[in-house]
Design a protein around this motif. Structure first.
Motif, short mmCIF file in Angstrom:
data_model
loop_
_atom_site.label_atom_id
_atom_site.label_comp_id
_atom_site.label_asym_id
_atom_site.label_seq_id
_atom_site.Cartn_x
_atom_site.Cartn_y
_atom_site.Cartn_z
N GLY A 19 0.80 -1.21 0.00
CA GLY A 19 0.00 0.00 0.00
C GLY A 19 0.83 1.26 0.00
O GLY A 19 0.91 1.96 1.00
N VAL A 20 1.45 1.55 -1.14
CA VAL A 20 2.28 2.75 -1.25
C VAL A 20 1.57 3.80 -2.10
O VAL A 20 1.03 3.48 -3.15
N SER A 21 1.55 5.03 -1.60
CA SER A 21 0.97 6.14 -2.36
C SER A 21 1.93 7.31 -2.30
O SER A 21 2.48 7.61 -1.24
N PHE A 22 2.16 7.93 -3.44
CA PHE A 22 2.88 9.22 -3.44
C PHE A 22 2.68 9.89 -4.78
O PHE A 22 2.14 9.31 -5.72
N GLU A 23 3.11 11.14 -4.82
CA GLU A 23 2.92 11.89 -6.03
C GLU A 23 4.23 12.57 -6.43
O GLU A 23 5.00 12.97 -5.59
N VAL A 24 4.46 12.62 -7.72
CA VAL A 24 5.65 13.31 -8.22
C VAL A 24 5.18 14.45 -9.11
O VAL A 24 4.48 14.21 -10.10
N ARG A 25 5.53 15.66 -8.74
CA ARG A 25 5.10 16.80 -9.57
C ARG A 25 6.17 17.12 -10.60
O ARG A 25 7.32 16.73 -10.46
N LYS A 26 5.76 17.85 -11.60
CA LYS A 26 6.68 18.23 -12.68
C LYS A 26 7.90 18.94 -12.13
O LYS A 26 7.78 19.85 -11.31
N GLY A 27 9.08 18.50 -12.55
CA GLY A 27 10.32 19.15 -12.13
C GLY A 27 10.84 18.68 -10.79
O GLY A 27 11.91 19.09 -10.36
N GLU A 28 10.08 17.83 -10.11
CA GLU A 28 10.53 17.35 -8.80
C GLU A 28 11.55 16.22 -8.94
O GLU A 28 11.50 15.45 -9.90
N VAL A 29 12.42 16.12 -7.94
CA VAL A 29 13.29 14.95 -7.85
C VAL A 29 12.91 14.22 -6.57
O VAL A 29 13.15 14.71 -5.47
N VAL A 30 12.26 13.09 -6.73
CA VAL A 30 11.83 12.32 -5.57
C VAL A 30 12.83 11.19 -5.36
O VAL A 30 13.11 10.42 -6.28
N VAL A 31 13.42 11.12 -4.18
CA VAL A 31 14.40 10.08 -3.90
C VAL A 31 13.81 9.09 -2.92
O VAL A 31 13.22 9.48 -1.90
N ILE A 32 13.94 7.81 -3.25
CA ILE A 32 13.45 6.76 -2.36
C ILE A 32 14.66 6.11 -1.71
O ILE A 32 15.56 5.64 -2.40
N ILE A 33 14.68 6.12 -0.38
CA ILE A 33 15.78 5.44 0.33
C ILE A 33 15.18 4.37 1.23
O ILE A 33 13.96 4.28 1.40
N GLY A 34 16.05 3.56 1.77
CA GLY A 34 15.56 2.53 2.68
C GLY A 34 16.44 1.31 2.63
O GLY A 34 17.22 1.14 1.68
N PRO A 35 16.33 0.44 3.63
CA PRO A 35 17.18 -0.75 3.68
C PRO A 35 16.93 -1.68 2.49
O PRO A 35 15.87 -1.62 1.87
N SER A 36 17.90 -2.52 2.20
CA SER A 36 17.74 -3.41 1.05
C SER A 36 16.63 -4.42 1.35
O SER A 36 16.42 -4.82 2.48
N GLY A 37 15.89 -4.76 0.30
CA GLY A 37 14.77 -5.67 0.48
C GLY A 37 13.50 -4.98 0.92
O GLY A 37 12.50 -5.62 1.23
N SER A 38 13.51 -3.63 0.93
CA SER A 38 12.32 -2.94 1.40
C SER A 38 11.31 -2.69 0.29
O SER A 38 10.23 -2.19 0.54
N GLY A 39 11.67 -3.06 -0.95
CA GLY A 39 10.71 -2.93 -2.04
C GLY A 39 10.90 -1.72 -2.93
O GLY A 39 10.06 -1.43 -3.77
N LYS A 40 12.03 -1.01 -2.76
CA LYS A 40 12.25 0.22 -3.53
C LYS A 40 12.28 -0.04 -5.03
O LYS A 40 11.59 0.62 -5.80
N SER A 41 13.09 -1.03 -5.44
CA SER A 41 13.22 -1.32 -6.87
C SER A 41 11.91 -1.82 -7.45
O SER A 41 11.52 -1.45 -8.56
N THR A 42 11.24 -2.66 -6.70
CA THR A 42 9.96 -3.20 -7.17
C THR A 42 8.96 -2.07 -7.37
O THR A 42 8.22 -2.05 -8.37
N LEU A 43 8.97 -1.11 -6.45
CA LEU A 43 8.06 0.02 -6.57
C LEU A 43 8.34 0.79 -7.86
O LEU A 43 7.42 1.13 -8.62
N LEU A 44 9.62 1.01 -8.12
CA LEU A 44 10.01 1.74 -9.34
C LEU A 44 9.54 0.97 -10.59
O LEU A 44 9.04 1.56 -11.55
#
Lengths: 241, 267
Positions: A19-44
């Motif tokens: 259940g992940v929700s977020f928004e990226v607006r035009k021109g924004e740089v959104v960085v996702i951090i977190g421990p390995s295995g937390s689902g960052k790559s899968t989310l991308l």
């Protein structure tokens, strides 16, 4: 520009995105951090359809892209992706890598594509490597070609999946420099990265992910200096040293 | 175009020319031996060599088509089709080619393909047999393409077929060419098994007289025993000339798909 709404993903019994929700607006740089295995790559990967979410939706400029083939194709045409392991086409030259999408997807004549390709290689500082094959380039050079390849499609946004994690320390700088310049030019970016210097200097928003959820979202300063969760404090102290 | 400019076209062309030259030397030697020792059989040999080549080309091409589809289905297809494909591969790899040909000889006439189709029996038997091996070659080739390559193509917006055409296949070719060449050369030589096809007995179907049958027939008609080794040496030389030619073509193609800087050993 990009909106992720309540996305879930299971791999078998494993609930990797919860259940992940977020928004990226035009021109924004959104960085996702977190421990390995937390689902960052899968989310991308959920965002550009390399992985299909089991639940939830992704929107591009207000229109839904998940579930419909047309939507995903439309999104891929407008959102570039840069991978941790570069994934340059091993049988094509640097220029061939950059122009493949132009000629085959956009139907650009090869002369024109060549021009665009050389311009983009120039932008990442590798015009003189146009005729080199990936196996003849260093990791940093390969990743810069991969960035040029993504930019060639004239994307509205670019997703970066740990773009410097597979690089030798001395090669990280050249890639981050290209990315920083891109951010300054106003490119919309979603980046999974642990390069704290980069995160601090260019992130408009930082998302901290753990166990498939976003634990905290805010500016780099908020997340790094006043984290609400112990887990974030622990993570940040490990990564920052 | 002079030989010198051809030679300068690259390693692939050089290897092709080298093999062509070797095939020429061996082939001409065979021709000289045959025309000196058995002047009246020259036309017979020419037909045999041509037929061997037709049987080879047909079987190898059929095996290639089957091998590509089965190898692709086994590496990328749904489980539902992968079972019958596996059964095909295991089945035909497990039966001696001689037995497959004998089966063809006794089965095809009963299902409407009369003796006039004996060439087709041979091509079907060898092609279906070879397809099982070529399928494994292609499966290895498809499986060797890194997943990231496909993901990169997909994220650029290439369709499945575009990815296949511009990314997967060119990379697969690099991997499959050497083992495919191996199999094609085996098939070329195994056309000698088609000596078992009827045809010579029925003079109405002379098409199926392949090279080995020519040699054997000549041996049986030759009373001078000391000439027998010459007959089979001549046949051996003609096969060798043909395999050198096929090998040269494969090496040329290998060179064409070579990727600079890529390889386990330094290129």
């Amino acid at each position: 520009m990009i909106e992720v709404r309540d996305v879930h993903k299971w791999f078998g019994d494993l609930h990797v995105i919860r259940g992940v929700s977020f928004e990226v607006r035009k021109g924004e740089v959104v960085v996702i951090i977190g421990p390995s295995g937390s689902g960052k790559s899968t989310l991308l990967r959920c965002i550009n359809g390399l992985v299909e979410p089991d639940r939830g939706e992704v929107f591009l400029d207000g229109s839904r892209v998940t579930g419909t083939r047309k939507g995903i194709e439309n999104l891929r045409a407008q959102v570039g992706m840069v991978f941790q392991s570069f994934n340059l086409f091993i049988h094509l030259t640097a220029l061939g890598n950059v122009t493949l999408g132009l000629t085959k997807v956009q139907g650009m004549p090869s002369e024109k594509a060549r021009e665009v390709g050389l311009r983009l290689l120039e932008k990442v500082g590798l015009r003189d490597k146009a005729a080199s094959y990936p196996a003849q380039l260093s990791g940093g050079q390969q990743q810069r070609v991969a960035i040029a390849r993504a930019l060639a499609m004239d994307p509205k946004a670019v997703l970066f999946d740990e773009p410097t994690s597979a690089l030798d320390p001395e090669l990280i700088g050249e890639v981050l420099e290209v990315m920083t310049r891109l951010a300054q030019e106003g490119m919309t970016m979603v980046v999974v990265s642990h390069e704290m210097g980069f995160v601090r200097s260019v992130a408009s928003k930082v998302l901290f992910m753990a166990d498939g959820q976003i634990l905290e979202a805010g500016t780099a300063r908020d997340v790094f200096e006043n984290p609400k969760h112990d887990r974030i404090r622990e993570f940040v102290s490990k990564v920052l040293t | 175009m002079t030989l010198r400019t051809l030679w300068a076209r690259g390693a692939g062309v050089r290897r092709l020319l080298r093999n062509l030259a070797a095939a020429g030397v061996v082939g001409i030697a065979a021709a000289i031996i045959i025309s000196l020792a058995f002047p009246r059989s020259v036309a017979f040999w020419a037909v045999g060599a041509a037929n061997t080549f037709i049987l080879f080309a047909g079987s190898a091409a059929l095996g290639l088509a089957i091998g590509f589809l089965v190898g692709w289905g086994r590496s990328a297809g749904p489980r539902l089709i992968s079972w019958p494909l596996l059964a095909y591969v295991e089945g035909f790899r497990g039966i001696p080619r001689i037995v497959i040909v004998l089966l063809a000889v006794v089965i095809f006439p009963r299902i409407g393909l009369g003796i006039d189709w004996a060439v087709l029996w041979g091509i079907l038997a060898l092609g279906v047999s070879s397809g099982a091996y070529q399928a494994e070659v292609f499966r290895a080739g498809f499986q060797s393409v890194q997943r990231g390559q496909i993901e990169a193509a997909t994220s650029l917006g290439l369709s499945y077929w575009q990815t296949m055409r511009y990314v997967t296949l060119p990379q697969t070719m690099r991997i499959v060419l050497p083992p495919l060449g191996n199999e094609w050369i085996v098939v070329l030589k195994d056309t000698s098994i088609l000596i078992l096809l009827p045809g010579f007995a029925q003079l109405s179907v002379p098409d199926v007289i392949e090279l080995t049958k020519v040699a054997q027939t000549l041996q049986q008609a030759t009373f001078d025993v000391t000439l027998w080794p010459v007959i089979f040496a001549a046949a051996a030389a003609v096969y060798l000339a043909m395999t050198l030619l096929v090998s040269g073509i494969i090496q040329y193609a290998e060179e064409r798909y070579k990727v600079p800087g890529l390889g386990v050993m330094a290129a």
